[in-house]
Write a protein that holds these residues in place. Structure first.
Motif, PDB file in Angstrom:
ATOM      1  N   UNK A 140       0.836  -1.203   0.000  1.00 47.13           N
ATOM      2  CA  UNK A 140       0.000   0.000   0.000  1.00 47.13           C
ATOM      3  C   UNK A 140       0.874   1.258   0.000  1.00 47.13           C
ATOM      4  N   UNK A 141       0.255   2.395  -0.150  1.00 50.38           N
ATOM      5  CA  UNK A 141       0.988   3.656  -0.108  1.00 50.38           C
ATOM      6  C   UNK A 141       1.107   4.122   1.340  1.00 50.38           C
ATOM      7  N   UNK A 142       1.952   5.111   1.546  1.00 51.00           N
ATOM      8  CA  UNK A 142       2.113   5.655   2.898  1.00 51.00           C
ATOM      9  C   UNK A 142       0.812   6.278   3.392  1.00 51.00           C
ATOM     10  N   UNK A 143      -0.006   6.758   2.497  1.00 49.75           N
ATOM     11  CA  UNK A 143      -1.278   7.372   2.885  1.00 49.75           C
ATOM     12  C   UNK A 143      -2.258   6.347   3.454  1.00 49.75           C
ATOM     13  N   UNK A 144      -2.029   5.059   3.170  1.00 46.06           N
ATOM     14  CA  UNK A 144      -2.940   4.009   3.621  1.00 46.06           C
ATOM     15  C   UNK A 144      -2.489   3.315   4.901  1.00 46.06           C
ATOM     16  N   UNK A 145      -1.476   3.846   5.562  1.00 47.46           N
ATOM     17  CA  UNK A 145      -1.001   3.249   6.816  1.00 47.46           C
ATOM     18  C   UNK A 145      -2.101   3.401   7.875  1.00 47.46           C
ATOM     19  N   UNK A 146      -2.503   2.294   8.520  1.00 45.74           N
ATOM     20  CA  UNK A 146      -3.528   2.383   9.557  1.00 45.74           C
ATOM     21  C   UNK A 146      -3.095   3.320  10.695  1.00 45.74           C
ATOM     22  N   UNK A 147      -4.051   3.999  11.262  1.00 48.39           N
ATOM     23  CA  UNK A 147      -3.781   5.001  12.302  1.00 48.39           C
ATOM     24  C   UNK A 147      -3.141   4.402  13.552  1.00 48.39           C
ATOM     25  N   UNK A 148      -3.363   3.115  13.816  1.00 45.83           N
ATOM     26  CA  UNK A 148      -2.792   2.533  15.035  1.00 45.83           C
ATOM     27  C   UNK A 148      -1.271   2.415  14.971  1.00 45.83           C
ATOM     28  N   UNK A 149      -0.662   2.626  13.800  1.00 46.79           N
ATOM     29  CA  UNK A 149       0.799   2.628  13.666  1.00 46.79           C
ATOM     30  C   UNK A 149       1.379   4.026  13.786  1.00 46.79           C
ATOM     31  N   UNK A 150       0.556   5.022  13.870  1.00 43.53           N
ATOM     32  CA  UNK A 150       1.006   6.410  13.913  1.00 43.53           C
ATOM     33  C   UNK A 150       0.516   7.136  12.681  1.00 43.53           C
ATOM     34  N   UNK A 151       0.775   8.414  12.619  1.00 43.66           N
ATOM     35  CA  UNK A 151       0.332   9.167  11.444  1.00 43.66           C
ATOM     36  C   UNK A 151       1.169   8.755  10.242  1.00 43.66           C
ATOM     37  N   UNK A 152       0.576   8.862   9.074  1.00 41.34           N
ATOM     38  CA  UNK A 152       1.283   8.438   7.856  1.00 41.34           C
ATOM     39  C   UNK A 152       2.565   9.218   7.647  1.00 41.34           C
ATOM     40  N   UNK A 153       2.548  10.514   7.963  1.00 44.01           N
ATOM     41  CA  UNK A 153       3.754  11.318   7.759  1.00 44.01           C
ATOM     42  C   UNK A 153       4.844  10.949   8.762  1.00 44.01           C
ATOM     43  N   UNK A 154       4.478  10.614   9.980  1.00 41.41           N
ATOM     44  CA  UNK A 154       5.455  10.240  10.995  1.00 41.41           C
ATOM     45  C   UNK A 154       6.094   8.893  10.649  1.00 41.41           C
ATOM     46  N   UNK A 155       5.295   7.937  10.208  1.00 38.78           N
ATOM     47  CA  UNK A 155       5.819   6.623   9.837  1.00 38.78           C
ATOM     48  C   UNK A 155       6.751   6.766   8.640  1.00 38.78           C
ATOM     49  N   UNK A 156       6.349   7.563   7.659  1.00 36.99           N
ATOM     50  CA  UNK A 156       7.185   7.763   6.473  1.00 36.99           C
ATOM     51  C   UNK A 156       8.482   8.484   6.838  1.00 36.99           C
ATOM     52  N   UNK A 157       8.404   9.473   7.695  1.00 35.91           N
ATOM     53  CA  UNK A 157       9.602  10.200   8.125  1.00 35.91           C
ATOM     54  C   UNK A 157      10.562   9.272   8.867  1.00 35.91           C
ATOM     55  N   UNK A 158      10.024   8.387   9.697  1.00 40.27           N
ATOM     56  CA  UNK A 158      10.842   7.409  10.415  1.00 40.27           C
ATOM     57  C   UNK A 158      11.528   6.472   9.415  1.00 40.27           C
ATOM     58  N   UNK A 159      10.804   6.042   8.398  1.00 40.36           N
ATOM     59  CA  UNK A 159      11.370   5.195   7.347  1.00 40.36           C
ATOM     60  C   UNK A 159      12.530   5.909   6.647  1.00 40.36           C
ATOM     61  N   UNK A 160      12.355   7.166   6.298  1.00 38.75           N
ATOM     62  CA  UNK A 160      13.412   7.925   5.634  1.00 38.75           C
ATOM     63  C   UNK A 160      14.637   8.080   6.536  1.00 38.75           C
ATOM     64  N   UNK A 161      14.397   8.274   7.821  1.00 38.94           N
ATOM     65  CA  UNK A 161      15.499   8.402   8.779  1.00 38.94           C
ATOM     66  C   UNK A 161      16.289   7.099   8.868  1.00 38.94           C
TER      67      UNK A 161
END
Length: 85
Positions: free
Chosen positions: A13-34
């Motif tokens: 799925x895309x980052x926009x489809x990350x379920x909310x229980x994992x955190x916000x989509x932007x935070x999860x994506x930022x963590x991935x980039x880090x």
């Protein structure tokens, strides 16, 4: 957050489809980039690879390499093109 990254990788799925229980989509994506920038994924992969060799679970004797997706250098002609009849 790491489970959110794994969710994206396993479902496709895309980052926009990350379920909310994992955190916000932007935070999860930022963590991935880090993790990418710090080389964490590469370190995990190398550690798993070394462990596989250590416990003799990796055997490269039956492996092959497919180079069809490797681009030739600019202006190089394939070997078969250089042969003229």
């Amino acid at each position: 957050m790491f489970n959110g990254i794994l969710y994206v990788l396993t479902t496709g799925c895309t980052w926009h489809d990350v379920p909310a229980n994992y955190g916000t989509k932007s935070t999860v994506h930022r963590f991935h980039l880090e993790l990418c920038e710090k080389g964490v994924y590469q370190a995990i992969f190398l550690d798993l690879l070394r462990s596989g060799y250590a416990i003799r679970k990796i055997d490269l004797s039956h492996c092959s390499t497919d180079i069809k997706d490797i681009q030739a250098k600019k202006w190089d002609r394939p070997a078969m093109m250089a042969i003229r009849r």
